[in-house]
Design an enzyme around this catalytic site. Sequence first.
Site, short mmCIF file in Angstrom:
data_model
loop_
_atom_site.label_atom_id
_atom_site.label_comp_id
_atom_site.label_asym_id
_atom_site.label_seq_id
_atom_site.Cartn_x
_atom_site.Cartn_y
_atom_site.Cartn_z
N GLU A 107 -61.74 77.10 20.63
CA GLU A 107 -60.85 77.65 21.66
C GLU A 107 -61.59 78.29 22.84
O GLU A 107 -61.11 78.22 23.97
CB GLU A 107 -59.91 78.70 21.03
CG GLU A 107 -58.87 78.13 20.10
CD GLU A 107 -57.81 77.31 20.81
OE1 GLU A 107 -57.54 77.58 22.00
OE2 GLU A 107 -57.25 76.37 20.19
N SER A 479 -21.59 87.62 -30.63
CA SER A 479 -21.95 88.58 -31.69
C SER A 479 -22.87 89.70 -31.24
O SER A 479 -23.09 90.64 -32.01
CB SER A 479 -22.60 87.84 -32.86
OG SER A 479 -21.66 87.00 -33.48
#
Length: 777
Positions: A107, A479
């Site tokens: 860059e 249950s």
Amino acid sequence: MNFFSTDVKFLALPFAQANYRNDLRRTLLALSAIGVLTVFVLLGGTLLSILPRLPSLDLVTDYRPKIPLRIYTADGALLGEFGEERRDFTPIQEIPPVLKDALLAIEDARFYEHGGVDYRGVARAVAAGLTGGMRQGASTITMQVARNFFLTPEKTLRRKLTEVMLSYRIESALNKDQILELYMNQIYLGQRSYGFSSAARTYFRKRLPELTLAEAAMLAGIPQNPSKHNPAVNPARAKARQELVLKRMLQLETITQAQFDEAVAQPLAVSQRMQFEAQADHVAELVRQELYARYQGATYTQGFNVYTTLDKAEQNAAYESLRRNVLAYDQRHGYRGPEAYVELPADANEREETIDQALAKHPGSDKLIAAVVTEVSAKRIRAEPAFGDTLEITGNGLRFAARALQPKTPLAERIRVGSVIRVSQDAKGHWAIAQMPEVEAAFVALDAEDGSYRALVGGFDFYRRQFNHVTSAWRQPGSIIKPFVYSAALEKGFSPATLMNDAPLSLPGGADGQPWEPRNDDGYDGTLTLRRALARSKNVVAVRLLQAITPQYARDYLTRFGFDAAKHPDNLTLTLGSGSVTPLQMAQAYAVFANGGHQVSPRLIEKITDARGQVLWEAPAPSKEDRQPVIDPRNAFIIDSMLREVVSSGTGAAASQRLGRSDLAGKTGTTSDAVDGWFAGYAANVVAVAWMGYDQPKSLGAREFGATLALPIWADYMRQALAGKPASERTAPPGVSYVDGDWVYDEFTGDAGVKALDVEMSPLDSIFDAIRKIFGD
């Protein structure tokens, strides 16, 4: 004379031409000067008009990035993130040199040398602008900072000049490291990731210091065009860009030839979506809702950090256990066929586009990957996934779907070219056909002492159904409700040694005027103790017990544990679990038995901090002194002993076999027609509940029970939760005595058991019991 005159004119012609050229040159120079002057005047006028309108530099000198909400486990593992921008702010000192070198190489190689503007590059850009557009790249890192913070992406001369002037101002206000820090934290890098720290986590699931040279170079190549150079979207272009970055680094001698060769050859595993250290999407959503209620829109931009009570290892164990056991159930019940079918065009490009479109409708679910079949035979399948190379399935990988490969199989269930299938890969890299399960499941674990969450998994896949079954799924408990009826009976004078009659029972009030006849899953055992009846989950005994204490008393008693009385029937079916509960509600209720009789409130958020780590809110430390008992400690002790019996020798014995511990307590639950499967239990200070069922209730299978469906999820989690913890024992509280082989309240010693037998057994029942003891069932 005439001759002389003609000769003079002939001789004067070159001088006239020379004067013409000089005049032309002077004219051109004058025009050029005027042109240059005009350009300078225009530029000067533009600059003068720009100067007063330059924005304040507060955005960069007082940088406050939009940082998303982040959610962590108690031990600091990231489990969720919410915000338009994924961003971490990382000081320049903490950014590894390899990443800085890679970025600057591609860059702005002269970043630390120039004054913010590359004059040669700017000249090219200005010339291109004057002739019809900014086609030349000239941006330095500083200029990109100016553009990203203050300007639009439009390509005009005025915008470029503004960018240049802002760059000079930025360079005068900040040093080079500060400018680079801004850039590396602000730049967009695709996949909603802003800044390199966030991108490292998004693409490679790594923190910045963990990046390799190859990974750093790939990230450095993204800023030029995040959509084209994004490795998750376009791996080929990302690879080409990465190699260009590495070549520049080699030219600048920031890496050696050997490093270059190694980096180019290194295969990179790129993530397709954001991954977190703890798998807890349902928890993240709970926290997001809570934070939004407090902070509204600021929730997603102010960098709030929320620390939950979850334990990373336990949360991941719960997640893996739930998914593994749901898939195991799914495998037991057979392959249903491909998820979809698409007609594949002959043209290669059209074919690829068709596959991409088909797979976009079938996103991956963790390790379950969608793929389109391109070749198929009885011995081999080749398929295209959404990423990577063509995969091949052979041998054992075809076994699960063997029927779908037979030509006589109905077309809708057959695997053929164009079928969309699911595949999974084992630890050795072998692929196998799988499928997305239709069944759902939920799991929650709490600290039994203070109610803090230790793990929560609200369903098989949050992104498939964003519904939290732990907190919001009201299901019949079966249950696992029985221990609470037994607990109520202890307050009425019953004890674990009380004898009850396990024999057929016929009661009025059934459907269509017929008698109601509750049944056991495993036949009848005649006279047996309540302890043994609970361990064997005897339905008939539970109904007789509820008859004795009355449904109304039991229903009111349930509210002590946090149950909603309105969700439970005021009749004898209550004891068989015909009411409605959530897994979270059930975990709270079992915590009462686990902690000696106190109700706990679920607690998820430990503290909230701002982006700088300042504590905004912190949960008050839980205090045992502030707790109020909801049941008698003696009751909790006796029920605990009965629940341990369930796990040591009853319907939950598989838990003890799997974990090899003596301190486990719990209860299995299976509703009528096996529509819901449950296991609820605890050990040490951890109470946990697992559930499995279909969102649209239907049978899970005639051979499926809570012990086969939910107990394995519970046990696999508990292996992690109890690792390294010694077995815990309970000390009998004052007021209970061990009489005739079992525990009983002191005030009920004597004939309590005989009274219960007399109450519950009719003369006819007694006769049937005697016959049964002689001849058997």
